[in-house]
Write an enzyme that holds these catalytic residues in place. Structure first.
Site, PDB file in Angstrom:
ATOM      1  N   HIS A  30      -7.734  -3.823   4.094  1.00  0.00           N
ATOM      2  CA  HIS A  30      -7.272  -2.436   3.960  1.00  0.00           C
ATOM      3  C   HIS A  30      -8.009  -1.745   2.819  1.00  0.00           C
ATOM      4  O   HIS A  30      -8.499  -0.624   2.953  1.00  0.00           O
ATOM      5  CB  HIS A  30      -5.764  -2.435   3.716  1.00  0.00           C
ATOM      6  CG  HIS A  30      -5.210  -1.164   3.145  1.00  0.00           C
ATOM      7  ND1 HIS A  30      -5.351  -0.806   1.813  1.00  0.00           N
ATOM      8  CD2 HIS A  30      -4.495  -0.159   3.710  1.00  0.00           C
ATOM      9  CE1 HIS A  30      -4.770   0.345   1.588  1.00  0.00           C
ATOM     10  NE2 HIS A  30      -4.237   0.763   2.716  1.00  0.00           N
ATOM     11  N   ASN A  31      -8.100  -2.422   1.675  1.00  0.00           N
ATOM     12  CA  ASN A  31      -8.750  -1.802   0.524  1.00  0.00           C
ATOM     13  C   ASN A  31     -10.251  -1.653   0.729  1.00  0.00           C
ATOM     14  O   ASN A  31     -10.859  -0.694   0.250  1.00  0.00           O
ATOM     15  CB  ASN A  31      -8.466  -2.614  -0.742  1.00  0.00           C
ATOM     16  CG  ASN A  31      -7.096  -2.305  -1.317  1.00  0.00           C
ATOM     17  OD1 ASN A  31      -6.206  -1.870  -0.597  1.00  0.00           O
ATOM     18  ND2 ASN A  31      -6.918  -2.533  -2.595  1.00  0.00           N
ATOM     19  N   LYS A  49      -4.238  -6.843   3.193  1.00  0.00           N
ATOM     20  CA  LYS A  49      -4.353  -5.803   2.171  1.00  0.00           C
ATOM     21  C   LYS A  49      -5.779  -5.739   1.612  1.00  0.00           C
ATOM     22  O   LYS A  49      -6.286  -4.658   1.291  1.00  0.00           O
ATOM     23  CB  LYS A  49      -3.350  -6.069   1.042  1.00  0.00           C
ATOM     24  CG  LYS A  49      -3.399  -5.066  -0.118  1.00  0.00           C
ATOM     25  CD  LYS A  49      -3.210  -3.627   0.352  1.00  0.00           C
ATOM     26  CE  LYS A  49      -2.861  -2.657  -0.752  1.00  0.00           C
ATOM     27  NZ  LYS A  49      -3.619  -2.747  -1.989  1.00  0.00           N
ATOM     28  N   GLU A  93     -10.574   1.377   2.729  1.00  0.00           N
ATOM     29  CA  GLU A  93     -10.282   2.494   1.832  1.00  0.00           C
ATOM     30  C   GLU A  93     -11.522   2.862   1.004  1.00  0.00           C
ATOM     31  O   GLU A  93     -11.825   4.049   0.810  1.00  0.00           O
ATOM     32  CB  GLU A  93      -9.118   2.107   0.923  1.00  0.00           C
ATOM     33  CG  GLU A  93      -8.740   3.095  -0.153  1.00  0.00           C
ATOM     34  CD  GLU A  93      -7.738   2.481  -1.104  1.00  0.00           C
ATOM     35  OE1 GLU A  93      -8.067   2.311  -2.288  1.00  0.00           O
ATOM     36  OE2 GLU A  93      -6.617   2.148  -0.650  1.00  0.00           O
ATOM     37  N   SER A 123       0.835  -1.192   0.000  1.00  0.00           N
ATOM     38  CA  SER A 123       0.000   0.000   0.000  1.00  0.00           C
ATOM     39  C   SER A 123       0.874   1.248   0.000  1.00  0.00           C
ATOM     40  O   SER A 123       2.081   1.178   0.167  1.00  0.00           O
ATOM     41  CB  SER A 123      -0.931   0.005   1.221  1.00  0.00           C
ATOM     42  OG  SER A 123      -1.826   1.099   1.167  1.00  0.00           O
TER      43      SER A 123
END
Length: 300
Positions: free
Chosen positions: A175-176, A172, A179, A122
């Site tokens: 995380h996205n 990840k 986001e 990231s």
């Protein structure tokens, strides 16, 4: 330490430059000869075939870092390169692969005696160039071997051994998903501002939001940059593309029976944007372009 990067796109090439600056010898490969030529000019070791990538190593243990699109492209490259590797060589997948693919690939490679590591990467293109945020799924011994490389290319306090293989891409993925929700909230707020009775300077408002307020952060900084380039985002359409990880996050939430209203709705908003041009869509499209260089659909 010498290692190879396969895939010299926006993220891959910046990671290669980052590692080069930290003193690593980088073998650079891409399907297009032109990018390999540029890498050679920038002080990297050029390789124009996969076989040449392998031949550039002198050590017994090769480290191959893949920075390729998830799915078939990564799968095809693995099928090509696996027969050329030896036991204890390491393949790092630094792309946005589905963690289920990473679990499967780990098992396949383990049977061949090849080590596998998945790195959730990231920080966008700027992070890749000057200090990424990395989430590393790997066996302990493998992580210890590649940790000097991971630490060198990551921002201070910006890397973590998340656990066994698969966990890096899982971290990840979530995380996205987060986001997605954060960008959707910013987008909705600025759409309200743009339609209000007040003649706000959105660039200046983004700047003040980013200095001392509760919602300050990198996304708000990027929002200021986007408005600086295009005060009303009039040059782009509010089309918000999705690369898959938001969907995977929602699917995982459903599997675990976790109600994830915000992330799910932010995903659905992206689907809606493919049919209707909205200011909130413009905001998310602009943000994605700012941090990752993702394509935007321009107004004719």
């Amino acid at each position: 330490m010498k290692f190879a990067i396969i895939g010299l796109g926006k993220m891959g090439y910046n990671l290669a430059l980052n590692a080069r600056d930290k003193g690593f010898s980088v073998i650079a490969f891409n399907r297009s000869k032109e990018k390999v030529d540029i890498a050679k000019e920038d002080g990297m070791i050029p390789a124009y075939t996969i076989e040449e990538v392998i031949s550039k190593f002198e050590s017994d243990r090769k480290v191959i870092w893949l920075m390729l699109p998830s799915g078939d492209v990564t799968e095809s490259m693995l099928e090509t390169i696996i027969p050329l590797l030896n036991r204890n060589d390491i393949i790092i997948d630094g792309g946005n692969s589905n963690y289920k693919d990473s679990l499967r690939r780990y098992e396949t490679l383990k049977k061949a005696g090849i080590d596998f590591c998945d790195v959730g990467t990231s920080g966008g293109t700027n992070g890749a160039r000057y200090g990424a945020c990395t989430m590393v799924g790997a066996e302990e011994e493998v992580f210890s071997y590649i940790e000097p490389l991971i630490k060198a290319i990551s921002v201070e306090n910006g890397y973590l051994h998340t656990g066994k293989p698969g966990s890096g891409h899982y971290a990840k993925m979530i995380h996205n998903g987060i986001e997605y929700g954060m960008m959707a909230s910013i987008a909705e707020g600025f759409e309200i501002l743009s339609k209000s009775e007040f003649n706000f300077d959105l660039e200046k408002l983004a700047r003040v939001y980013n200095n001392g307020s509760v919602i300050r952060g990198w996304l708000m900084e990027l929002m200021e940059d986007a408005f600086k380039k295009d005060a009303n985002l009039s040059k782009i359409q509010g089309v918000m593309y999705s690369n898959g990880e938001g969907l995977w996050t929602v699917e995982e939430a459903l599997r675990l029976n976790v109600p994830s209203f915000i992330i799910a709705n932010s995903l659905f908003l992206r689907y809606r944007s493919l049919e209707e041009d909205t200011f909130s869509g413009k905001v998310v499209a602009a943000l994605r372009n700012e941090f990752g260089g993702h394509a935007v659909k321009s107004k004719d």
